[in-house]
Design a protein around this motif. Structure first.
Motif, PDB file in Angstrom:
ATOM      1  N   MET A   1       0.842  -1.210   0.000  1.00 44.93           N
ATOM      2  CA  MET A   1       0.000   0.000   0.000  1.00 44.93           C
ATOM      3  C   MET A   1       0.867   1.246   0.000  1.00 44.93           C
ATOM      4  SD  MET A   1      -3.143   0.623  -0.242  1.00 44.93           S
ATOM      5  CE  MET A   1      -3.885   2.226  -0.450  1.00 44.93           C
ATOM      6  N   LYS A   2       1.924   1.196   0.788  1.00 43.59           N
ATOM      7  CA  LYS A   2       2.776   2.366   0.904  1.00 43.59           C
ATOM      8  C   LYS A   2       3.459   2.696  -0.426  1.00 43.59           C
ATOM      9  CE  LYS A   2       4.828   4.734   4.543  1.00 43.59           C
ATOM     10  NZ  LYS A   2       5.431   4.697   5.859  1.00 43.59           N
ATOM     11  N   VAL A   3       3.892   1.607  -1.115  1.00 40.55           N
ATOM     12  CA  VAL A   3       4.532   1.782  -2.415  1.00 40.55           C
ATOM     13  C   VAL A   3       3.567   2.459  -3.381  1.00 40.55           C
ATOM     14  CG1 VAL A   3       5.623   0.578  -4.320  1.00 40.55           C
ATOM     15  CG2 VAL A   3       5.919  -0.255  -2.000  1.00 40.55           C
ATOM     16  N   PHE A   4       2.293   2.000  -3.302  1.00 39.50           N
ATOM     17  CA  PHE A   4       1.288   2.561  -4.188  1.00 39.50           C
ATOM     18  C   PHE A   4       1.117   4.062  -3.960  1.00 39.50           C
ATOM     19  CE2 PHE A   4      -3.244   3.025  -5.475  1.00 39.50           C
ATOM     20  CZ  PHE A   4      -3.003   2.806  -6.813  1.00 39.50           C
ATOM     21  N   GLN A   5       1.054   4.475  -2.683  1.00 38.10           N
ATOM     22  CA  GLN A   5       0.914   5.889  -2.336  1.00 38.10           C
ATOM     23  C   GLN A   5       2.064   6.710  -2.918  1.00 38.10           C
ATOM     24  OE1 GLN A   5      -1.195   7.746  -0.512  1.00 38.10           O
ATOM     25  NE2 GLN A   5      -2.674   6.169   0.052  1.00 38.10           N
ATOM     26  N   ARG A   6       3.264   6.148  -2.760  1.00 41.43           N
ATOM     27  CA  ARG A   6       4.431   6.893  -3.208  1.00 41.43           C
ATOM     28  C   ARG A   6       4.412   7.064  -4.728  1.00 41.43           C
ATOM     29  NH1 ARG A   6       9.667   4.431  -0.817  1.00 41.43           N
ATOM     30  NH2 ARG A   6       8.591   4.772   1.137  1.00 41.43           N
ATOM     31  N   LYS A   7       3.941   5.998  -5.390  1.00 37.45           N
ATOM     32  CA  LYS A   7       3.868   6.052  -6.857  1.00 37.45           C
ATOM     33  C   LYS A   7       2.909   7.159  -7.302  1.00 37.45           C
ATOM     34  CE  LYS A   7       2.418   3.083 -10.592  1.00 37.45           C
ATOM     35  NZ  LYS A   7       1.581   1.905 -10.784  1.00 37.45           N
ATOM     36  N   ARG A   8       1.790   7.243  -6.579  1.00 39.93           N
ATOM     37  CA  ARG A   8       0.802   8.259  -6.927  1.00 39.93           C
ATOM     38  C   ARG A   8       1.376   9.670  -6.775  1.00 39.93           C
ATOM     39  NH1 ARG A   8      -5.021   7.655  -4.218  1.00 39.93           N
ATOM     40  NH2 ARG A   8      -4.480   5.473  -3.909  1.00 39.93           N
ATOM     41  N   LEU A   9       2.065   9.849  -5.643  1.00 37.92           N
ATOM     42  CA  LEU A   9       2.671  11.161  -5.379  1.00 37.92           C
ATOM     43  C   LEU A   9       3.690  11.502  -6.451  1.00 37.92           C
ATOM     44  CD1 LEU A   9       2.292  13.141  -3.033  1.00 37.92           C
ATOM     45  CD2 LEU A   9       4.448  12.317  -2.116  1.00 37.92           C
ATOM     46  N   PHE A  10       4.422  10.483  -6.849  1.00 38.98           N
ATOM     47  CA  PHE A  10       5.434  10.646  -7.884  1.00 38.98           C
ATOM     48  C   PHE A  10       4.813  11.122  -9.197  1.00 38.98           C
ATOM     49  CE2 PHE A  10       8.454   8.713 -10.978  1.00 38.98           C
ATOM     50  CZ  PHE A  10       9.562   9.443 -10.598  1.00 38.98           C
ATOM     51  N   ILE A  11       3.712  10.478  -9.579  1.00 39.08           N
ATOM     52  CA  ILE A  11       3.030  10.853 -10.825  1.00 39.08           C
ATOM     53  C   ILE A  11       2.525  12.295 -10.733  1.00 39.08           C
ATOM     54  CG2 ILE A  11       0.997  10.399 -12.261  1.00 39.08           C
ATOM     55  CD1 ILE A  11       1.375   7.452 -11.663  1.00 39.08           C
ATOM     56  N   LEU A  12       1.986  12.635  -9.560  1.00 38.52           N
ATOM     57  CA  LEU A  12       1.476  13.992  -9.375  1.00 38.52           C
ATOM     58  C   LEU A  12       2.580  15.029  -9.540  1.00 38.52           C
ATOM     59  CD1 LEU A  12      -1.055  15.647  -8.594  1.00 38.52           C
ATOM     60  CD2 LEU A  12      -0.204  15.610  -6.265  1.00 38.52           C
ATOM     61  N   LEU A  13       3.742  14.716  -8.948  1.00 40.67           N
ATOM     62  CA  LEU A  13       4.864  15.657  -9.048  1.00 40.67           C
ATOM     63  C   LEU A  13       5.324  15.810 -10.493  1.00 40.67           C
ATOM     64  CD1 LEU A  13       7.034  14.974  -5.913  1.00 40.67           C
ATOM     65  CD2 LEU A  13       5.742  17.011  -6.491  1.00 40.67           C
ATOM     66  N   ILE A  14       5.432  14.680 -11.183  1.00 39.13           N
ATOM     67  CA  ILE A  14       5.823  14.755 -12.598  1.00 39.13           C
ATOM     68  C   ILE A  14       4.802  15.578 -13.383  1.00 39.13           C
ATOM     69  CG2 ILE A  14       6.031  13.374 -14.705  1.00 39.13           C
ATOM     70  CD1 ILE A  14       7.506  11.345 -13.204  1.00 39.13           C
ATOM     71  N   GLY A  15       3.521  15.356 -13.054  1.00 35.10           N
ATOM     72  CA  GLY A  15       2.466  16.126 -13.714  1.00 35.10           C
ATOM     73  C   GLY A  15       2.666  17.612 -13.518  1.00 35.10           C
ATOM     74  N   ILE A  16       2.967  18.018 -12.279  1.00 36.38           N
ATOM     75  CA  ILE A  16       3.149  19.447 -11.996  1.00 36.38           C
ATOM     76  C   ILE A  16       4.348  19.999 -12.758  1.00 36.38           C
ATOM     77  CG2 ILE A  16       3.756  21.097 -10.196  1.00 36.38           C
ATOM     78  CD1 ILE A  16       1.998  19.469  -8.304  1.00 36.38           C
ATOM     79  N   ILE A  17       5.425  19.188 -12.820  1.00 34.20           N
ATOM     80  CA  ILE A  17       6.612  19.647 -13.545  1.00 34.20           C
ATOM     81  C   ILE A  17       6.277  19.852 -15.030  1.00 34.20           C
ATOM     82  CG2 ILE A  17       8.902  18.950 -14.334  1.00 34.20           C
ATOM     83  CD1 ILE A  17       9.233  17.570 -11.602  1.00 34.20           C
ATOM     84  N   ILE A  18       5.564  18.869 -15.602  1.00 36.98           N
ATOM     85  CA  ILE A  18       5.176  18.995 -17.014  1.00 36.98           C
ATOM     86  C   ILE A  18       4.301  20.226 -17.207  1.00 36.98           C
ATOM     87  CG2 ILE A  18       3.838  17.920 -18.871  1.00 36.98           C
ATOM     88  CD1 ILE A  18       4.780  15.228 -17.814  1.00 36.98           C
ATOM     89  N   LEU A  19       3.381  20.431 -16.258  1.00 37.73           N
ATOM     90  CA  LEU A  19       2.485  21.593 -16.351  1.00 37.73           C
ATOM     91  C   LEU A  19       3.265  22.895 -16.386  1.00 37.73           C
ATOM     92  CD1 LEU A  19      -0.404  22.887 -15.995  1.00 37.73           C
ATOM     93  CD2 LEU A  19       0.085  22.886 -13.577  1.00 37.73           C
ATOM     94  N   VAL A  20       4.207  23.023 -15.443  1.00 34.35           N
ATOM     95  CA  VAL A  20       4.990  24.265 -15.385  1.00 34.35           C
ATOM     96  C   VAL A  20       5.792  24.458 -16.666  1.00 34.35           C
ATOM     97  CG1 VAL A  20       6.887  25.417 -14.205  1.00 34.35           C
ATOM     98  CG2 VAL A  20       5.112  24.306 -12.880  1.00 34.35           C
ATOM     99  N   ALA A  21       6.369  23.348 -17.163  1.00 33.98           N
ATOM    100  CA  ALA A  21       7.152  23.441 -18.394  1.00 33.98           C
ATOM    101  C   ALA A  21       6.273  23.883 -19.563  1.00 33.98           C
ATOM    102  CB  ALA A  21       7.802  22.096 -18.698  1.00 33.98           C
TER     103      ALA A  21
END
Lengths: 293, 179
Positions: A1-21
């Motif tokens: 479960m914990k791994v899953f949470q971290r993966k989600r957060l990771f995707i969100l962060l990448i999303g924000i980076i792409i958005l800013v770019a």
């Protein structure tokens, strides 16, 4: 479960980076839009044209019925006006001829008032209300280019923001900011004209802001017509922009800002004219920077 | 082929958003109260509730794709709608697991989703300096009218799409567990 949470957060962060770019990429001063963007715009525009034409036809019928009701009254009024116009038309013709003659004697045939019109129809309006933008059905194929002025019969409504092959987007006056200035003028009959800059649109009072550049002895008065002056090098001179509603001194009391109400209705636009200024052959390139960006 | 049908509907909603706003009488658009049509988003919410199963994320992919199209066609600033739509649809997708998919739940989720999407868009636009409005004004003049106008659209769309999407899910997603 914990791994899953971290993966989600990771995707969100990448999303924000792409958005800013992406935002950074599209906010920068791009000369032309990418081919992919133009393709999407043309496809959307083409589909909108398909929807727009029959809908326009149906609403047109209802409008026509409405019009017929008022025909008699209007007719009476128009007859009166025509009588007035006839004499005015004669006068204008005379003046035009005289102007041409004088220009010929001066060997100066080009004027900043001349322009080539491109007729276009508005096919959609941006649903995002932060962005005041409409799409028209003419693009670079028809000679529309970035930064050309767009007018209706009443007056100026905006400028071409970006063009693709068959459609282009128009930035309305209501969306203008300090990066889209128009050099404007208030014409006076018996004294020097007042020059100024349209510096943007005030969302709170719903007026354009005209900063008076050149001080003159006489104050601007309410109801005076503001025209484009053509000094920026991109728009032709003499396009009506708006009417002066109120004049206020700025915070230092050095310049005055006039609140100008656009003459054209920004919310009821159907047929527009894209105005291509006839570029004089010599030395305007240095001036044209001013309005361009 | 049926997959393309959903994309086709989304595209149709996308183009009609702009045409409809052009056709609306000027008196509705003039003035202080603004509403933004999020028809595409309303349909995406339906997809998240009725079409997707718990472990499929079609609605989020559609949101990414169609959000990008909205950005290109209507705002010229890439990524804003793409990000806001996708994230809000993802949240709705997560919340939809907790609720039974009935009418009241759809309304609630629709309202929540619209508020999320609008708030994200407002936040991004105000960060980039395009939206200059204090949030109190924004709340009263933009957010509430927008949510109301789009809930109206949701009410119109509900009878047509809810059952149909559930059927479509039965046909398309019953066997496969790939996504």
């Amino acid at each position: 479960m914990k791994v899953f949470q971290r993966k989600r957060l990771f995707i969100l962060l990448i999303g924000i980076i792409i958005l800013v770019a992406l935002i950074g990429y599209s906010m920068q001063d791009r000369k032309n839009e990418t081919i992919a963007e133009q393709f999407v715009k043309d496809t959307v525009g083409w589909a909108q044209n398909l929807v727009h034409t029959p809908v326009e036809y149906v609403t047109g019928i209802f409008e026509n019925i409405d019009d017929i009701k008022n025909t008699y009254e209007e007719n009476k009024l128009l007859r009166q006006k025509i009588a007035e116009y006839k004499s005015l038309q004669y006068e204008v013709q005379e003046l035009k001829e005289e102007n041409d003659e004088l220009r010929n004697t001066l060997d100066k045939t080009e004027s900043i008032r001349d322009y080539n019109p491109v007729q276009a129809t508005v096919i959609s309006r941006s649903p995002e209300r932060w962005i005041e933008q409409v799409t028209i059905n003419k693009g670079s194929q028809d000679g529309v280019e970035e930064n050309m002025a767009v007018i209706t019969a009443e007056g100026m409504i905006g400028k071409v923001d970006a063009e693709s092959k068959f459609t282009s987007t128009v930035k309305l006056l209501t969306g203008f900011d300090q990066f889209n200035r128009i050099s404007a003028t208030v014409s006076r009959e018996d004294e020097d004209d007042i020059h100024g800059m349209i510096e943007g649109y005030d969302q709170e009072s719903n007026h354009l802001l005209l900063r008076v550049v050149e001080e003159s002895d006489f104050d601007l008065e309410e109801g005076e017509l503001v025209l484009s002056s053509g000094m920026g090098g991109v728009f032709p001179a003499g396009l009506p922009i708006g009417e002066v509603k109120e004049v206020k001194p700025d915070e230092y009391g050095l310049t005055r800002t006039a609140f100008v109400e656009p003459v054209a209705d920004m919310y009821d636009i159907n047929n527009v004219i894209v105005v291509e200024r006839q570029q004089p052959n010599s030395d305007t390139s240095s001036e044209s920077e001013e309005e361009a960006s | 082929m049926k997959r393309l049908l959903i994309l086709g509907i989304l595209f149709l909603l996308l183009i009609s958003e702009g045409v409809a706003l052009d056709m609306l009488p000027a008196s509705l658009l003039d003035g202080n109260i603004f509403f933004v049509s999020h028809w595409v988003f309303v349909f995406l919410v339906f997809l998240a509730i009725f079409y997707d199963r718990e472990d499929t994320y079609f609605s989020v992919f559609y949101a990414l794709l169609i959000g990008l199209l909205v950005d290109i066609a209507y705002t010229g600033i890439l990524g804003v709608y793409m990000f806001s739509y996708a994230l809000s649809v993802y949240i709705i997708h997560g919340l939809a697991k907790l609720l039974h998919a009935n009418f009241v739940a759809t309304m609630t989720l629709g309202v929540i989703g619209l508020i999320f999407a609008e708030a994200f868009i407002y936040f991004i636009f105000s960060m980039t300096g395009i939206a200059e409005l204090v949030w109190q004004d924004y709340l009263i003049n933009r957010l509430i009218p927008t949510v109301l106008a789009n809930v109206l659209f949701l009410l119109v769309l509900y009878p047509f799409s809810a059952k149909w999407l559930v059927n479509l899910r039965e046909q398309q997603l019953s066997g496969s567990r790939q996504f």
